[in-house]
Design a protein around this motif. Structure first.
Motif, PDB file in Angstrom:
ATOM      1  N   ASP A 355       0.685  -1.222  -0.156  1.00 58.23           N
ATOM      2  CA  ASP A 355      -0.005   0.026   0.053  1.00 58.23           C
ATOM      3  C   ASP A 355       0.742   1.373  -0.036  1.00 58.23           C
ATOM      4  O   ASP A 355       0.350   2.307   0.210  1.00 58.23           O
ATOM      5  CB  ASP A 355      -0.885   0.063   1.282  1.00 58.23           C
ATOM      6  CG  ASP A 355      -1.975  -1.006   1.139  1.00 58.23           C
ATOM      7  OD1 ASP A 355      -2.357  -1.510  -0.168  1.00 58.23           O
ATOM      8  OD2 ASP A 355      -2.548  -1.461   2.386  1.00 58.23           O
ATOM      9  N   VAL A 356       2.046   1.043  -0.093  1.00 59.96           N
ATOM     10  CA  VAL A 356       3.109   2.442  -0.322  1.00 59.96           C
ATOM     11  C   VAL A 356       3.347   2.454  -1.662  1.00 59.96           C
ATOM     12  O   VAL A 356       4.017   1.624  -2.428  1.00 59.96           O
ATOM     13  CB  VAL A 356       4.294   2.138   0.400  1.00 59.96           C
ATOM     14  CG1 VAL A 356       5.189   3.437   0.360  1.00 59.96           C
ATOM     15  CG2 VAL A 356       3.856   1.900   1.983  1.00 59.96           C
ATOM     16  N   LEU A 357       3.123   3.706  -2.234  1.00 59.18           N
ATOM     17  CA  LEU A 357       3.533   4.202  -3.445  1.00 59.18           C
ATOM     18  C   LEU A 357       4.689   4.834  -3.578  1.00 59.18           C
ATOM     19  O   LEU A 357       4.913   5.957  -2.814  1.00 59.18           O
ATOM     20  CB  LEU A 357       2.287   4.891  -4.311  1.00 59.18           C
ATOM     21  CG  LEU A 357       2.680   5.704  -5.717  1.00 59.18           C
ATOM     22  CD1 LEU A 357       3.012   4.723  -6.520  1.00 59.18           C
ATOM     23  CD2 LEU A 357       1.637   6.712  -6.018  1.00 59.18           C
ATOM     24  N   PHE A 358       5.614   4.686  -4.367  1.00 56.64           N
ATOM     25  CA  PHE A 358       6.912   5.503  -4.424  1.00 56.64           C
ATOM     26  C   PHE A 358       6.766   6.358  -5.782  1.00 56.64           C
ATOM     27  O   PHE A 358       6.750   5.687  -6.813  1.00 56.64           O
ATOM     28  CB  PHE A 358       8.272   4.534  -4.340  1.00 56.64           C
ATOM     29  CG  PHE A 358       8.174   4.098  -3.129  1.00 56.64           C
ATOM     30  CD1 PHE A 358       9.156   4.756  -2.133  1.00 56.64           C
ATOM     31  CD2 PHE A 358       8.012   2.853  -2.755  1.00 56.64           C
ATOM     32  CE1 PHE A 358       9.294   4.330  -0.972  1.00 56.64           C
ATOM     33  CE2 PHE A 358       8.228   2.270  -1.456  1.00 56.64           C
ATOM     34  CZ  PHE A 358       9.021   3.075  -0.525  1.00 56.64           C
ATOM     35  N   THR A 359       7.215   7.732  -5.742  1.00 59.59           N
ATOM     36  CA  THR A 359       7.355   8.361  -6.906  1.00 59.59           C
ATOM     37  C   THR A 359       8.678   9.200  -6.520  1.00 59.59           C
ATOM     38  O   THR A 359       9.259   9.488  -5.811  1.00 59.59           O
ATOM     39  CB  THR A 359       6.114   9.491  -7.161  1.00 59.59           C
ATOM     40  OG1 THR A 359       6.083  10.225  -5.953  1.00 59.59           O
ATOM     41  CG2 THR A 359       4.811   8.582  -7.085  1.00 59.59           C
ATOM     42  N   SER A 360       9.207   9.615  -8.037  1.00 59.23           N
ATOM     43  CA  SER A 360      10.329  10.280  -8.272  1.00 59.23           C
ATOM     44  C   SER A 360      10.093  11.171  -9.348  1.00 59.23           C
ATOM     45  O   SER A 360       9.437  10.873 -10.187  1.00 59.23           O
ATOM     46  CB  SER A 360      11.757   9.613  -8.093  1.00 59.23           C
ATOM     47  OG  SER A 360      11.706   9.105  -9.641  1.00 59.23           O
ATOM     48  N   GLY A 361      11.022  12.226  -9.552  1.00 54.02           N
ATOM     49  CA  GLY A 361      10.940  13.295 -10.609  1.00 54.02           C
ATOM     50  C   GLY A 361      11.726  14.523 -10.401  1.00 54.02           C
ATOM     51  O   GLY A 361      11.603  15.248  -9.176  1.00 54.02           O
ATOM     52  N   GLY A 362      12.246  14.923 -11.413  1.00 47.97           N
ATOM     53  CA  GLY A 362      12.831  16.093 -11.395  1.00 47.97           C
ATOM     54  C   GLY A 362      14.210  16.276 -10.856  1.00 47.97           C
ATOM     55  O   GLY A 362      14.815  15.329 -11.186  1.00 47.97           O
ATOM     56  N   ASP A 363      14.579  17.388 -10.704  1.00 48.76           N
ATOM     57  CA  ASP A 363      16.115  17.476 -10.309  1.00 48.76           C
ATOM     58  C   ASP A 363      16.720  17.546  -8.811  1.00 48.76           C
ATOM     59  O   ASP A 363      17.647  18.119  -8.376  1.00 48.76           O
ATOM     60  CB  ASP A 363      16.775  18.879 -10.882  1.00 48.76           C
ATOM     61  CG  ASP A 363      16.024  20.086 -10.391  1.00 48.76           C
ATOM     62  OD1 ASP A 363      15.142  20.022  -9.387  1.00 48.76           O
ATOM     63  OD2 ASP A 363      16.200  21.041 -10.975  1.00 48.76           O
ATOM     64  N   ASP A 364      15.996  17.069  -8.016  1.00 46.79           N
ATOM     65  CA  ASP A 364      16.196  16.898  -6.659  1.00 46.79           C
ATOM     66  C   ASP A 364      16.693  15.504  -6.037  1.00 46.79           C
ATOM     67  O   ASP A 364      16.985  15.466  -4.909  1.00 46.79           O
ATOM     68  CB  ASP A 364      14.907  17.408  -5.622  1.00 46.79           C
ATOM     69  CG  ASP A 364      13.724  16.223  -5.969  1.00 46.79           C
ATOM     70  OD1 ASP A 364      14.002  15.304  -6.552  1.00 46.79           O
ATOM     71  OD2 ASP A 364      12.651  16.579  -5.376  1.00 46.79           O
ATOM     72  N   GLY A 365      16.823  14.563  -6.840  1.00 50.30           N
ATOM     73  CA  GLY A 365      17.318  13.391  -6.422  1.00 50.30           C
ATOM     74  C   GLY A 365      16.609  12.617  -5.297  1.00 50.30           C
ATOM     75  O   GLY A 365      17.241  11.834  -4.587  1.00 50.30           O
ATOM     76  N   LYS A 366      15.301  12.872  -5.224  1.00 51.25           N
ATOM     77  CA  LYS A 366      14.765  12.291  -3.963  1.00 51.25           C
ATOM     78  C   LYS A 366      13.199  11.488  -4.531  1.00 51.25           C
ATOM     79  O   LYS A 366      13.027  11.477  -5.731  1.00 51.25           O
ATOM     80  CB  LYS A 366      14.171  13.458  -3.425  1.00 51.25           C
ATOM     81  CG  LYS A 366      15.137  14.396  -2.464  1.00 51.25           C
ATOM     82  CD  LYS A 366      14.466  15.371  -1.651  1.00 51.25           C
ATOM     83  CE  LYS A 366      15.441  16.075  -0.950  1.00 51.25           C
ATOM     84  NZ  LYS A 366      14.659  17.220   0.085  1.00 51.25           N
ATOM     85  N   MET A 367      13.296  10.511  -3.581  1.00 50.69           N
ATOM     86  CA  MET A 367      12.227   9.581  -3.801  1.00 50.69           C
ATOM     87  C   MET A 367      10.911   9.869  -2.695  1.00 50.69           C
ATOM     88  O   MET A 367      11.476   9.959  -1.562  1.00 50.69           O
ATOM     89  CB  MET A 367      12.345   8.377  -4.038  1.00 50.69           C
ATOM     90  CG  MET A 367      11.349   7.233  -4.695  1.00 50.69           C
ATOM     91  SD  MET A 367      12.076   5.705  -5.351  1.00 50.69           S
ATOM     92  CE  MET A 367      13.305   5.064  -3.917  1.00 50.69           C
ATOM     93  N   ILE A 368       9.709   9.882  -3.119  1.00 50.56           N
ATOM     94  CA  ILE A 368       8.789   9.943  -2.154  1.00 50.56           C
ATOM     95  C   ILE A 368       7.738   8.981  -1.964  1.00 50.56           C
ATOM     96  O   ILE A 368       7.466   8.364  -2.870  1.00 50.56           O
ATOM     97  CB  ILE A 368       8.049  11.283  -2.332  1.00 50.56           C
ATOM     98  CG1 ILE A 368       8.686  12.695  -2.526  1.00 50.56           C
ATOM     99  CG2 ILE A 368       6.729  11.885  -1.525  1.00 50.56           C
ATOM    100  CD1 ILE A 368       7.969  13.752  -3.151  1.00 50.56           C
ATOM    101  N   GLY A 369       7.582   8.431  -0.774  1.00 49.64           N
ATOM    102  CA  GLY A 369       6.664   7.493  -0.535  1.00 49.64           C
ATOM    103  C   GLY A 369       5.106   8.014  -0.147  1.00 49.64           C
ATOM    104  O   GLY A 369       4.997   9.043   0.669  1.00 49.64           O
ATOM    105  N   TRP A 370       3.885   7.144  -0.555  1.00 49.89           N
ATOM    106  CA  TRP A 370       2.770   7.834  -0.386  1.00 49.89           C
ATOM    107  C   TRP A 370       1.917   6.606   0.230  1.00 49.89           C
ATOM    108  O   TRP A 370       2.118   5.572  -0.332  1.00 49.89           O
ATOM    109  CB  TRP A 370       2.325   8.147  -1.568  1.00 49.89           C
ATOM    110  CG  TRP A 370       3.048   9.269  -2.378  1.00 49.89           C
ATOM    111  CD1 TRP A 370       3.794   9.220  -3.066  1.00 49.89           C
ATOM    112  CD2 TRP A 370       2.752  10.714  -2.165  1.00 49.89           C
ATOM    113  NE1 TRP A 370       4.269  10.735  -3.553  1.00 49.89           N
ATOM    114  CE2 TRP A 370       3.695  11.583  -3.011  1.00 49.89           C
ATOM    115  CE3 TRP A 370       1.940  11.664  -1.167  1.00 49.89           C
ATOM    116  CZ2 TRP A 370       3.889  12.880  -3.018  1.00 49.89           C
ATOM    117  CZ3 TRP A 370       2.109  13.035  -1.345  1.00 49.89           C
ATOM    118  CH2 TRP A 370       3.121  13.483  -2.279  1.00 49.89           C
ATOM    119  N   ASP A 371       0.941   6.866   1.192  1.00 55.05           N
ATOM    120  CA  ASP A 371      -0.047   5.913   1.643  1.00 55.05           C
ATOM    121  C   ASP A 371      -1.207   6.169   0.367  1.00 55.05           C
ATOM    122  O   ASP A 371      -1.726   6.907   0.367  1.00 55.05           O
ATOM    123  CB  ASP A 371      -0.596   6.380   3.054  1.00 55.05           C
ATOM    124  CG  ASP A 371      -1.880   5.382   3.513  1.00 55.05           C
ATOM    125  OD1 ASP A 371      -2.285   4.622   2.641  1.00 55.05           O
ATOM    126  OD2 ASP A 371      -1.548   5.049   4.629  1.00 55.05           O
TER     127      ASP A 371
END
Length: 449
Positions: A355-371
């Motif tokens: 149930d955790v979605l990971f997304t990334s994008g752009g020039d920040d070098g980060k990945m975000i987790g979402w419920d």
């Protein structure tokens, strides 16, 4: 490689996956930071496109702990295959830094160019088959190829080969999906920049030698380029269901198409458009190409755009006032969560673990987790790229700034509880994660590298 063996050498995570040259990896930083490129005509590299674990059964005579092979594609012809995630991402103390010793190259002699899209296949063929389909490749030239895995003579490892290929499209192959038809048969579909969707009736048939002869399914409206493709089956009643294809295109449209029950009908009756939706509330003011579209379960769709917009949709079957009496229910997408302003550029990762979605994008070098159930961000973003110093020229001199490369993929080593991310410039980062037994959530515990 066997990282758990007592004979395994002392090692650590590589700073870069190191398939492209140092110069190419360095210039790939411009892809996500084009405003820093003082010479737009300069020959820059597009970096890496993706890293995938090939889910193959352990060879019968494997010695030590089994790790499946890893496939890499990027700004080079064909693909590279490593024996294991360990070989792909870990540097051994005695390693000689010579390119070509850690991986094999495949499909680079077919004149197809870069491999832009890949889909894995867990279909093992019939019992009499000596090889099994492993994955399909989509080339920049429009070519589609099948990769098969064959056990070595000693049954300790796999050998790989291109078993079939076809010039299916006349432009870049951007996406694949497997779709169910008639509730029984699974068919391979592909999309391209020419706006065409094609399907491959015999691609999964070992008896047909994984024949890649294709048939045109349909063209997108106005031949608008399609960049993402996914599929699902959703129940309309207890006994009936809709077989759905979903496309995301250059103009920011997310479209649903039904695969008709009588798939053996004439071509014009196999597919029917069901509806279209906007990938962003700002579609009228910007260029929101749909880079990602994925059904993460039968009725939850996630889309992402090249402007960083992420949306989570719910696919439902409801009565439509515009439908004729007796036509039944109509599949429809309802927007659940609009995750705007989180990414500064093109969405590259759109993958779930439970149930955790990971997304990334752009020039920040980060990945975000979402419920997925609440649309809420889970903890702080994962900083997968440490940043590289870059001198920006100014009228009164220069300024050194820290720039980042986008996260373009990640893979899981479930046995070791590790998640490894790959950035466009080749930078690797390693994280510990856990999957609690009580639910399907995922906990990323710490940054290890």
């Amino acid at each position: 490689g066997d990282p758990n063996s007592a004979a395994a050498p002392s090692s650590h995570l590589r700073s870069s996956i190191g398939v492209l040259s140092e110069h190419d990896e360095h210039s790939a930083i411009y892809y996500d930071n084009q405003h820093l490129n003082d010479d737009p005509e300069a020959d820059t590299c597009n970096g890496y496109f993706g890293m995938h674990i090939l889910e193959l059964a352990p060879p019968p005579n494997i010695i030590g702990n089994w790790q499946p092979p890893v496939l890499l594609h990027g700004d080079f012809n064909g693909i590279k295959i490593f024996d294991s995630l360990y070989d792909a991402t870990v540097r051994r103390e005695e390693e000689v830094p010579t390119q070509g010793t850690r991986f094999i190259s495949l499909g680079d002699d077919l004149a197809g160019g870069q491999v832009l899209s890949i889909i894995h296949c867990d279909y093992a063929g019939d019992d009499s088959a000596t090889d099994s389909i492993c994955c399909f490749l989509g080339y920049a030239s429009g070519r589609v190829a099948a990769v098969t895995a064959t056990l070595s003579e000693d049954n300790q490892r796999y050998n790989f080969q291109i078993s079939a290929h076809d010039e299916a499209h006349q432009s870049e192959v951007t996406s694949f999906t497997f779709a169910k038809v008639n509730n029984e048969t699974t068919i391979l579909f592909s999309a391209c920049c020419g706006g065409a969707i094609r399907y491959y009736p015999n691609a999964l048939k070992s008896g047909e030698r994984f024949n890649l002869e294709s048939v045109l399914a349909f063209n997108n409206y106005y031949q608008c380029p399609i960049f993402s493709l996914t599929s699902t089956v959703v129940k309309s009643t207890e006994n009936d269901s809709f077989h759905i294809l979903c496309t995301g295109d250059r103009d920011g449209k997310v479209r649903l198409w039904s695969i008709e029950d009588d798939f053996n009908a004439t071509p014009g009756k196999k597919f029917r458009p069901l509806g279209q939706y906007n990938s962003s509330t700002h579609i009228g003011t910007g260029f929101h190409l749909v880079t990602k579209a994925k059904f993460i379960n039968e009725n939850v769709l996630v889309t992402g755009t090249n402007q960083g917009a992420v949306r989570i949709w719910c696919l439902e079957c409801k009565e439509s006032p515009g439908r004729n009496i007796g036509k039944g229910l109509m599949p429809k997408l309802n927007l659940r969560f609009d995750l705007m302003g989180q990414h500064s550029g093109s969405v590259e990762v759109c993958t779930n673990i439970g149930d955790v979605l990971f997304t990334s994008g752009g020039d920040d070098g980060k990945m975000i987790g979402w419920d997925i159930n609440s649309g809420m961000k889970i903890g702080p973003a994962l900083s997968c790229h440490p940043g590289k110093p870059f001198t920006r020229l100014l009228d009164d001199g220069g300024e050194v700034i820290n720039v980042h490369s986008s996260v373009i993929d990640f893979v899981l080593n479930v046995a070791d509880g590790k998640m490894i991310s790959l950035c466009r410039d080749g930078t690797l980062a390693e994280w510990a994660f856990s999957l609690p037994e009580s639910d399907e959530s995922c906990i990323v515990e710490s940054h290890l590298n």
